[in-house]
Structures are given as C-alpha cells and as structure tokens.
Design an enzyme around this catalytic site. Structure first.
Site, PDB file in Angstrom:
ATOM      1  N   VAL A 236     -10.621 -67.545 -26.697  1.00 32.26           N
ATOM      2  CA  VAL A 236      -9.726 -67.211 -25.590  1.00 32.26           C
ATOM      3  C   VAL A 236      -8.526 -66.442 -26.127  1.00 32.26           C
ATOM      4  CG1 VAL A 236     -10.423 -69.084 -24.069  1.00 32.26           C
ATOM      5  CG2 VAL A 236      -8.598 -69.495 -25.728  1.00 32.26           C
ATOM      6  N   LYS A 237      -8.128 -65.445 -25.352  1.00 28.45           N
ATOM      7  CA  LYS A 237      -6.952 -64.644 -25.691  1.00 28.45           C
ATOM      8  C   LYS A 237      -5.830 -65.015 -24.731  1.00 28.45           C
ATOM      9  CE  LYS A 237      -5.033 -59.994 -25.560  1.00 28.45           C
ATOM     10  NZ  LYS A 237      -5.163 -58.644 -24.979  1.00 28.45           N
ATOM     11  N   GLN A 238      -4.641 -65.229 -25.281  1.00 29.35           N
ATOM     12  CA  GLN A 238      -3.527 -65.657 -24.451  1.00 29.35           C
ATOM     13  C   GLN A 238      -2.222 -65.078 -24.983  1.00 29.35           C
ATOM     14  OE1 GLN A 238      -1.979 -66.361 -21.651  1.00 29.35           O
ATOM     15  NE2 GLN A 238      -3.526 -67.991 -21.355  1.00 29.35           N
TER      16      GLN A 238
END
EC number: 4.1.2.13
Length: 349
Positions: A236-238
C-alpha cells in the site's frame, strides 16, 4: 556521500534516536531479505505473483534488503503535463523517466500505459515495470476527483510488467465504485501473476476542518491502508501522516480513544507506525510518497525515508522531488533515500 545528520539538521536527534513505546517493533513483521518467502509464501498468491514480487525486491540498489525504492511518474495526468514537466522539459519524453529509474538504481518504475507501452520492448527486461491502471485526469471542468481506468490489466501482462498499481480515493463520492473496479482488476492481475500496489488516498472536502487538513491524519490514512490490505494489495502507498484525530475532529465513522492514547502519539514515527499497524502489522508493506517538489527536497526526502524506515515501513515511492530537477540531482536525491534504507545505523524504532 551526503551526511544524514547534516541534512536532518535540528530533527537529527529527534528522528534518529527515538524509540516507539506504544506499538513496539516486536509486534510487527519487518522488511527483510526473505520477506516474500516469509509472508507471501504462506498466502494464496500463485507462484508467478511470488516471482513478480521477488523481481522488484531483487532489483536496484536496495536488492535483497527487503526495502523498495520506486520512481512513480503519472503526474502528467494527475497534475497535468505542463505543471509537472515545464520545470524540466526532458521528462515530456517518457524515455527519460525510465532512464532516471535505471540510473538511480530504483527497484521499479511506475507509470502510465502510454509511457511504458512505448518503451516496453527496450526496457521491460532491464527494470521492473509497474503499470498504473487508473488516473484522475485534470482536464474536466469544473475539476472533479474520480479515478477512471485508462488501460486494462492484460496490457501490463502483455508488455512484461511485473506489477500493476491503482488508486482509490477513499471517502469520496465515487469511492464505492472505485473499490469494486480495483478489486476486479487486482483479481485479474493476480491470476496473470502480477503483483498489486494500491495508492490508498483520501479525498473529501469535509476532511478539512477548523483549518486542519485531515487527509493526512494517521487515523484516517491508517484506515485507508487497512482497506487497501483488505482488497488484497501486496503493497500500500500512503502519504506520510502529519496529524492525528481525523475521526474525532470531523465527527464521523467509528474510532476508539485508545487509538490516540495507547497506539500512537504526536511523534512522526509513532504516527507512521500506526499506518504500519493498519497494514496488517507490516505484512502488507507500507511505502510512503515523497510529496511535491520544493526548496528543501533533500531534507524532506531524507526525513520521510527515516520516518518510514524507523516506523517499520518498506520504502518510498518518490517522483516529483526527483524528476523536477536536473537528472544528476534527481539521481543524487534518490540515492540519498536508498542510502538511508541501506544504513545499518538507522534502525527500527
């Protein structure tokens, strides 16, 4: 080699010596050379997905470290080509995007169908490709925020990509249909042996309250990460969290006071660790984004990398800070970030 202590300046001691007391590192699955075997080898991912994941983890300067350094360039759609590339026009030519990723030793390059398909025969075997499937185009008037598909998963498979990326604007009016579309796309990607990366972004004007932008609140972004992990994303990219208490300030959804008193603090490493906690305790890797380019890019990039690494994250996906400057400086900045992940003296907090 740039000195990390000089770059961090007054933040040096605060970031490099801090130890997390709320969520301790022994509760997390941390990046390691055998991460794919240790985590995904026990999952329902097929052998081809495992190979695709390992291809990224085995490439570039961070090879076999458990960390990833990804160059993402889809800003020509998301922010307009003029706004993104006018400062450095060589990147209107997509080949220079791929060259920057290769010459800086990135783990992968993430970009649009137009960019990667045009160059796939020349470069797909030289650096792992990640095809970004959907985008928010910026030419509609009035401006709206809606991730739509520009290409299909099969295109990634055909061009020799090892992964697909997609964005969901959690909290937006269109988030439900985006979730369904991405779920279907990721299922197809897994069947074809492709790794999946989800940009877990928040988007709702109500998330700005009392002068504070809670789009980067740890509790809201953490929940977005949890939804991304639930969708089956491998990574996941955040955005790096900048505050806490979005649920309480906006007065919606559900939360628990222990989120704020026992599971996090106002320290930036604790805020990021809460994101890691929501990413299945690190079993779904958390990569943070680099943000826009500015006057203090080297300091900001180093700070983000230190926070992500010490929190238990898996790396950075950094674009504008690298490509909105001369090629040699972009390589130097990306190498600085990579050096932080390679430095054994910068430990998990």
């Amino acid at each position: 080699m740039l000195n990390i202590h000089d770059i961090l300046g007054n933040d040096d001691e605060n970031l490099l010596s801090y130890q997390c007391k709320h969520i301790t590192k022994d509760k997390l699955t941390l990046p390691s050379h055998d991460f794919v075997d240790k985590v995904f080898g026990l999952s329902d991912r097929n052998n081809r997905v495992l190979r695709s994941l390992q291809t990224m983890f085995s490439h570039g300067r961070l090879a076999n470290s458990g960390y990833l350094s990804i160059l993402p360039v889809d800003q020509g759609i998301e922010h307009s080509a003029g706004a993104s590339f006018a400062i450095n026009p060589i990147y209107f030519d997509p080949e220079n995007i791929v060259k920057l990723a290769i010459e800086s030793g990135c783990s992968a390059v993430a970009s649009t169908y137009g960019t990667l398909s045009l160059l796939s025969r020349k470069y797909a075997h030289k650096i792992p490709f990640m095809l970004k499937l959907n985008h928010n185009e910026l030419l509609s008037y009035p401006t709206k925020y809606h991730q739509i598909f520009f290409t299909q998963v099969e295109a990634a498979y055909s061009m020799g990509a090892v992964a697909v990326g997609a964005t969901v604007y959690f909290g937006s009016e269109t988030s439900n249909e985006e979730i369904v579309a991405v779920s279907n796309a990721f299922a197809k990607a897994r069947s074809l042996g492709l790794a999946t990366v989800l940009w877990c972004y928040l988007r709702n004007p109500a998330f700005v309250a009392n002068g504070v932008d809670y789009h980067t609140a740890a509790d809201l972004t953490g929940q977005a990460d949890h939804l991304g992990a639930t969708l089956g994303a491998d990574i996941v990219k955040q955005k790096l969290p900048t505050c806490q208490g979005g649920f309480k300030a906006i007065n919606f959804g559900k939360t628990d006071e222990r989120v704020y008193s026992e599971l996090s603090s106002n320290h930036p490493i604790d805020l990021c660790r809460y994101q890691v906690l929501n990413s299945y305790c690190g079993k779904v890797g958390l990569i943070n984004s680099g943000g826009p380019s500015g006057k203090n890019d080297f300091t900001e990039a180093a700070r983000t990398a230190v926070i992500n690494k010490r929190a238990g994250g898996m790396g950075l996906i950094l674009g504008r800070k690298a490509f909105q400057r001369p090629l040699s400086e972009g390589i130097q900045l990306l190498n600085l970030v990579q050096d932080i992940y390679l430095d054994p003296n910068i430990t998990i907090a």
